[in-house]
Design an enzyme around this catalytic site. Structure first.
Site, mmCIF file in Angstrom:
data_model
loop_
_atom_site.group_PDB
_atom_site.id
_atom_site.type_symbol
_atom_site.label_atom_id
_atom_site.label_comp_id
_atom_site.label_asym_id
_atom_site.label_seq_id
_atom_site.Cartn_x
_atom_site.Cartn_y
_atom_site.Cartn_z
ATOM 1 N N GLY A 19 0.764 -1.393 0.230
ATOM 2 C CA GLY A 19 -0.020 -0.350 -0.150
ATOM 3 C C GLY A 19 1.165 1.307 0.148
ATOM 4 O O GLY A 19 0.355 1.991 0.580
ATOM 5 N N ILE A 100 -7.783 -9.947 -10.866
ATOM 6 C CA ILE A 100 -8.491 -8.804 -12.666
ATOM 7 C C ILE A 100 -9.848 -8.764 -12.472
ATOM 8 O O ILE A 100 -10.650 -9.705 -11.288
ATOM 9 C CB ILE A 100 -8.396 -10.413 -13.165
ATOM 10 C CG1 ILE A 100 -6.998 -10.467 -13.901
ATOM 11 C CG2 ILE A 100 -9.517 -9.785 -14.403
ATOM 12 C CD1 ILE A 100 -6.201 -9.204 -14.848
ATOM 13 N N LEU A 101 -10.500 -7.547 -12.238
ATOM 14 C CA LEU A 101 -11.522 -7.554 -11.909
ATOM 15 C C LEU A 101 -13.002 -8.688 -13.349
ATOM 16 O O LEU A 101 -12.377 -7.741 -14.175
ATOM 17 C CB LEU A 101 -11.805 -5.300 -12.127
ATOM 18 C CG LEU A 101 -11.512 -5.208 -10.516
ATOM 19 C CD1 LEU A 101 -12.231 -3.501 -11.014
ATOM 20 C CD2 LEU A 101 -12.463 -5.474 -9.597
ATOM 21 N N ASN A 115 -5.887 2.641 -12.376
ATOM 22 C CA ASN A 115 -5.311 1.877 -12.236
ATOM 23 C C ASN A 115 -3.103 2.404 -12.440
ATOM 24 O O ASN A 115 -3.471 2.808 -13.107
ATOM 25 C CB ASN A 115 -4.971 0.742 -13.497
ATOM 26 C CG ASN A 115 -3.884 -0.406 -13.282
ATOM 27 O OD1 ASN A 115 -3.735 -0.891 -11.945
ATOM 28 N ND2 ASN A 115 -3.486 -1.143 -13.990
ATOM 29 N N HIS A 117 -0.016 1.096 -13.058
ATOM 30 C CA HIS A 117 1.497 0.378 -13.552
ATOM 31 C C HIS A 117 2.724 0.463 -13.744
ATOM 32 O O HIS A 117 3.557 1.699 -14.562
ATOM 33 C CB HIS A 117 0.430 -0.261 -14.977
ATOM 34 C CG HIS A 117 1.125 -1.139 -15.774
ATOM 35 N ND1 HIS A 117 1.610 -2.359 -15.040
ATOM 36 C CD2 HIS A 117 2.663 -1.164 -16.317
ATOM 37 C CE1 HIS A 117 2.119 -3.683 -15.820
ATOM 38 N NE2 HIS A 117 2.969 -2.893 -16.395
HETATM 39 C C1 GAR Z 1 3.170 -0.743 -7.162
HETATM 40 O O1 GAR Z 1 4.537 -1.198 -8.056
HETATM 41 C C2 GAR Z 1 1.853 -0.961 -8.783
HETATM 42 O O2 GAR Z 1 2.914 -0.150 -9.759
HETATM 43 C C3 GAR Z 1 2.047 -1.755 -9.154
HETATM 44 O O3 GAR Z 1 2.254 -3.036 -7.436
HETATM 45 C C4 GAR Z 1 3.035 -2.232 -6.913
HETATM 46 C C5 GAR Z 1 1.944 -2.115 -5.487
HETATM 47 O O4 GAR Z 1 3.235 -1.595 -4.728
HETATM 48 N N1 GAR Z 1 1.127 -3.472 -9.088
HETATM 49 C C6 GAR Z 1 1.195 -3.441 -10.627
HETATM 50 O O5 GAR Z 1 1.515 -4.229 -11.535
HETATM 51 C C7 GAR Z 1 -0.257 -4.191 -11.578
HETATM 52 N N2 GAR Z 1 -0.034 -3.884 -12.312
HETATM 53 P P1 GAR Z 1 1.980 -0.812 -3.881
HETATM 54 O O6 GAR Z 1 0.364 -1.827 -2.525
HETATM 55 O O7 GAR Z 1 3.118 -0.446 -1.752
HETATM 56 O O8 GAR Z 1 1.395 -0.070 -4.141
#
Ligand code: GAR
Length: 214
Positions: A19, A100-101, A115, A117
């Site tokens: 998070g 996945i939603l 989102n 990425h």
């Molecule tokens: C982040 O780097 C986000 O961009 C990635 O997961 C991590 C979550 O970190 N999301 C994806 O790869 C989605 N395709 P966080 O829980 O510390 O925010």
């Protein structure tokens, strides 16, 4: 009517892990950088996600909707759908949400789900590209620049209209973990709150399927 007369948009943040992106949103809201919106609920796909602690420490209501607690994907989808309805969601932010939603939810919230990425789409994205895997692939390829993208969510993985992108340098001695952290710090934690604020001020518009900022 000026912006301050409008009701704040309800921002629902969906998470699965640490998070840090949620934290960036919380910090931005506290500093007055999320104009026109307020984080009103955090939904986690995992009961032990540290993101839940961050929400609770900041007085944000939380819900856990775990895929494992539903035998059928359809019932899981219905539970998410119901929660978003009950929370009066105006904007849904996927911040490290690793499930996945279903199309049903995506269709119910057109151009209302965004989102983050951790790469420059259309590189290193799509099905199977999430978390550390994205950075492993970027290093394997040998790119000199990677970065982050905030985009609207449509029915295809990582293929919705791009709102903001930010490049980040890749260094020779990077490991996936080091690169991940640099991309979070220099790109994700900046462009996610910025995109959320733009959305909440109605400053993003769509033309021919592409997103632009006014
Ligand atoms: C982040 O780097 C986000 O961009 C990635 O997961 C991590 C979550 O970190 N999301 C994806 O790869 C989605 N395709 P966080 O829980 O510390 O925010």
């Amino acid at each position: 009517m000026n912006m301050s007369d409008k009701p704040l948009k309800n921002i629902i943040v969906m998470v699965s892990g640490g998070g840090t992106n949620l934290q960036a949103l919380i910090d931005a809201e506290k500093d007055g950088r999320i104009k026109g919106g307020k984080i009103t609920c955090v939904i986690s796909s995992k009961p032990d996600a540290y993101a839940l602690v961050r929400a609770q420490e900041n007085g944000i209501p939380t819900r856990v909707i775990s895929r494992k607690s539903f035998a059928k994907f359809e019932d899981y989808t219905d539970a998410i759908h119901e929660a978003l309805y009950e929370e009066y969601a105006d904007l849904i932010v996927l911040a490290g949400f690793m499930t996945i939603l279903d199309e049903k939810i995506i269709k119910a919230y057109p151009y209302k789900i965004i989102n983050v990425h951790p790469a420059l789409i259309p590189s290193f994205c799509g099905k199977g590209y999430y978390g550390l895997k994205v950075h492993e692939e970027a290093l394997k390829y040998g790119v000199k620049v990677s970065g982050a993208t905030v985009h609207f969510v449509n029915e295809e993985a990582d293929a919705g209209a791009i709102i903001l992108q930010k490049p980040v340098e890749v260094r020779n001695d990077d490991t996936p973990e080091i690169l991940q952290r640099r991309i979070m710090r220099e790109a994700e934690w900046k462009i996610l709150p910025e995109a959320v604020s733009l959305f909440c001020q109605d400053r993003i518009y769509i033309e021919n399927g592409k997103a632009y900022i006014r």
